[in-house]
Motif scaffolding. Sequence first.
Motif, short mmCIF file in Angstrom:
data_model
loop_
_atom_site.label_atom_id
_atom_site.label_comp_id
_atom_site.label_asym_id
_atom_site.label_seq_id
_atom_site.Cartn_x
_atom_site.Cartn_y
_atom_site.Cartn_z
N ALA A 77 -39.73 13.58 12.42
CA ALA A 77 -39.04 14.08 10.54
C ALA A 77 -40.27 14.46 9.89
CB ALA A 77 -38.23 13.26 10.95
N ARG A 78 -41.60 13.98 10.09
CA ARG A 78 -43.13 13.45 9.50
C ARG A 78 -43.09 14.96 8.76
NH1 ARG A 78 -48.36 15.37 10.20
NH2 ARG A 78 -48.12 15.70 12.60
N ARG A 79 -42.54 16.03 9.18
CA ARG A 79 -42.55 17.25 8.16
C ARG A 79 -41.09 18.04 8.12
NH1 ARG A 79 -47.23 18.94 12.93
NH2 ARG A 79 -49.21 18.13 11.32
N LYS A 80 -40.63 17.28 8.32
CA LYS A 80 -39.00 17.88 7.49
C LYS A 80 -39.66 18.21 6.14
CE LYS A 80 -34.62 16.47 6.91
NZ LYS A 80 -33.79 14.78 7.26
N ASP A 81 -40.15 17.98 5.28
CA ASP A 81 -39.62 18.13 3.99
C ASP A 81 -40.35 19.87 4.04
OD1 ASP A 81 -38.41 15.77 3.37
OD2 ASP A 81 -39.87 14.94 2.27
N LEU A 82 -41.03 19.88 4.58
CA LEU A 82 -42.60 20.78 4.36
C LEU A 82 -41.72 21.71 5.06
CD1 LEU A 82 -45.68 20.28 5.04
CD2 LEU A 82 -45.02 21.09 3.68
N ALA A 83 -40.78 21.44 5.96
CA ALA A 83 -39.84 22.35 7.06
C ALA A 83 -38.56 23.41 5.86
CB ALA A 83 -39.25 22.01 8.47
N LEU A 84 -38.32 22.10 5.22
CA LEU A 84 -37.38 22.64 4.44
C LEU A 84 -37.74 23.28 3.58
CD1 LEU A 84 -34.84 19.45 4.66
CD2 LEU A 84 -34.37 21.62 5.48
N ALA A 85 -39.37 22.52 2.86
CA ALA A 85 -39.06 23.90 1.77
C ALA A 85 -39.37 25.26 2.17
CB ALA A 85 -40.47 23.12 0.97
N MET A 86 -40.22 25.30 2.97
CA MET A 86 -40.75 26.61 3.65
C MET A 86 -39.33 27.57 4.00
SD MET A 86 -43.81 26.85 4.23
CE MET A 86 -44.52 26.37 2.84
N GLY A 87 -37.95 27.08 4.09
CA GLY A 87 -37.15 28.37 4.29
C GLY A 87 -35.29 27.34 5.44
N ALA A 88 -36.22 26.22 6.05
CA ALA A 88 -35.26 26.18 6.79
C ALA A 88 -33.81 25.35 6.19
CB ALA A 88 -35.87 24.81 8.07
N ASP A 89 -32.81 25.17 6.77
CA ASP A 89 -31.51 24.52 6.48
C ASP A 89 -31.16 23.40 6.94
OD1 ASP A 89 -30.01 27.08 5.00
OD2 ASP A 89 -30.84 27.92 6.82
N ALA A 90 -31.72 22.69 8.24
CA ALA A 90 -31.44 21.61 8.76
C ALA A 90 -32.70 21.92 9.68
CB ALA A 90 -30.26 21.92 9.60
N PHE A 91 -33.03 20.32 9.60
CA PHE A 91 -33.99 19.47 10.14
C PHE A 91 -33.20 18.42 11.87
CE2 PHE A 91 -37.29 16.96 12.38
CZ PHE A 91 -37.89 16.90 12.10
N VAL A 92 -33.28 19.23 12.88
CA VAL A 92 -33.08 18.06 13.84
C VAL A 92 -34.02 17.63 14.78
CG1 VAL A 92 -31.63 18.20 16.18
CG2 VAL A 92 -31.22 19.52 14.43
N ALA A 93 -34.58 16.40 14.92
CA ALA A 93 -35.85 15.93 16.32
C ALA A 93 -34.88 16.02 17.20
CB ALA A 93 -36.05 14.18 15.82
N TYR A 94 -35.86 16.38 18.40
CA TYR A 94 -36.03 16.38 20.11
C TYR A 94 -35.18 14.70 20.23
CZ TYR A 94 -39.50 19.30 19.70
OH TYR A 94 -40.41 20.96 19.21
N GLY A 95 -34.47 14.91 21.36
CA GLY A 95 -33.63 13.85 21.71
C GLY A 95 -32.25 14.08 22.04
N GLU A 96 -31.62 13.05 23.31
CA GLU A 96 -30.31 13.11 23.02
C GLU A 96 -29.45 13.72 22.09
OE1 GLU A 96 -28.22 10.38 25.64
OE2 GLU A 96 -30.34 9.65 26.42
N GLY A 97 -28.36 14.89 22.68
CA GLY A 97 -27.31 15.41 21.55
C GLY A 97 -28.12 16.42 20.81
N GLU A 98 -29.50 16.92 20.80
CA GLU A 98 -29.58 17.70 20.49
C GLU A 98 -29.64 19.21 20.31
OE1 GLU A 98 -33.61 19.76 22.44
OE2 GLU A 98 -33.90 17.75 22.07
N ILE A 99 -28.79 19.96 21.17
CA ILE A 99 -27.99 20.82 21.50
C ILE A 99 -26.90 21.02 20.59
CG2 ILE A 99 -27.50 22.55 22.95
CD1 ILE A 99 -28.39 21.77 25.17
N GLY A 100 -26.11 19.96 20.87
CA GLY A 100 -25.02 20.41 19.87
C GLY A 100 -25.63 20.14 18.32
N GLU A 101 -26.45 18.99 18.18
CA GLU A 101 -27.20 19.30 16.89
C GLU A 101 -27.40 20.63 16.19
OE1 GLU A 101 -29.24 15.47 14.94
OE2 GLU A 101 -28.77 14.76 17.21
#
Length: 338
Positions: A194-218
């Motif tokens: 999640a190191r660049r989560k804030d940047l991703a949201l600032a660029m226009g993303a609505d949400a951030f998801v980290a790789y891992g179990e359950g990522e498809i559902g998230e």
Amino acid sequence: MRAALYPGGGRPIVIESLPNPRPGPDDLLIRVDRCGICGTDLSMTKGGMWDYGANVQFGHEYAGEIVELGSNVEGFRIGEKIAVLPSVACGNCRQCRAHGNNVLCQSSPSKAMVGFAELASVPATVATKLPSTLSLADGALIEPLAISLYGTKFASIAPGDRVLVLGGGTVALYAIYWARRLGAGRIVAMSRSARRKDLALAMGADAFVAYGEGEIGEVVEALGGPPQVVFEAVGAEGMLSKAITHADQFGRIVSLGFCTAPDPVIPAIASYKCVSMQFAVGYSMKEFVYIADQMDKGHVDPKAIVTNVIGLNELPDMFATLRGPNEETKVHVRCNAS
């Protein structure tokens, strides 16, 4: 002048004193202000199969001020600020005539990847004037913005499309930026941490998801359904397969990561989803001109991704830093600072 040289064979970058370049009749001589460090610079200087070569200048995300004009140059003035499209095209080969993508030119007459230097002589044909509203720091971001814009357009984003962007680096962040401007609906950014989560949201993303179990559902929950468009902007093995796994039926996948190693996929999985996959590299002058004109009209300042500004002498140490765990996103080099 001082300039960065790559000795070849994966050896460390060195800063050398070289003769000042002279502009040819059709060239501009510029005082380089900013040049960004790209992931390509790191991968092409580690001594692998894909390599810049031996004893070469490099640096391709740069902008500067004109200090001298070639005898044939018209339409430019000394003192003007320009960004440089670092791939020079012949304009006559089949690739140039069909696509206008300078990177695809097979008969390039010269090179302009010389940005890590105090001075650079570049063909006037690859120079883009910067509007007065833009700084040279803005200008040094036009090249990575152009890569993401060129690739993002391949997805043919329709208004409201659900978009997933794999990766958290410069190309991924700018893919989010353009997807938002091109009319995407909800956008999810996905990365290892999640190191660049804030940047991703600032660029226009609505949400951030980290790789891992359950990522498809998230991802499905955050988007309101499987992604209709997936941008792969990591360039590591396994990412194409991950993109296919996430994509909706008849989804569009665009690979922007430029992986230089085999990256296997299972065609049957892609077939059952009827996904399409597009690979993209480069840009045309149209992207450069458009970005220079529109950069200050976006929903966020693209300079938000610049995490550090260093002097040219610090470049070798910064390369070593960027090859290991680090907190940087985009590092700019001030080429006329110590």
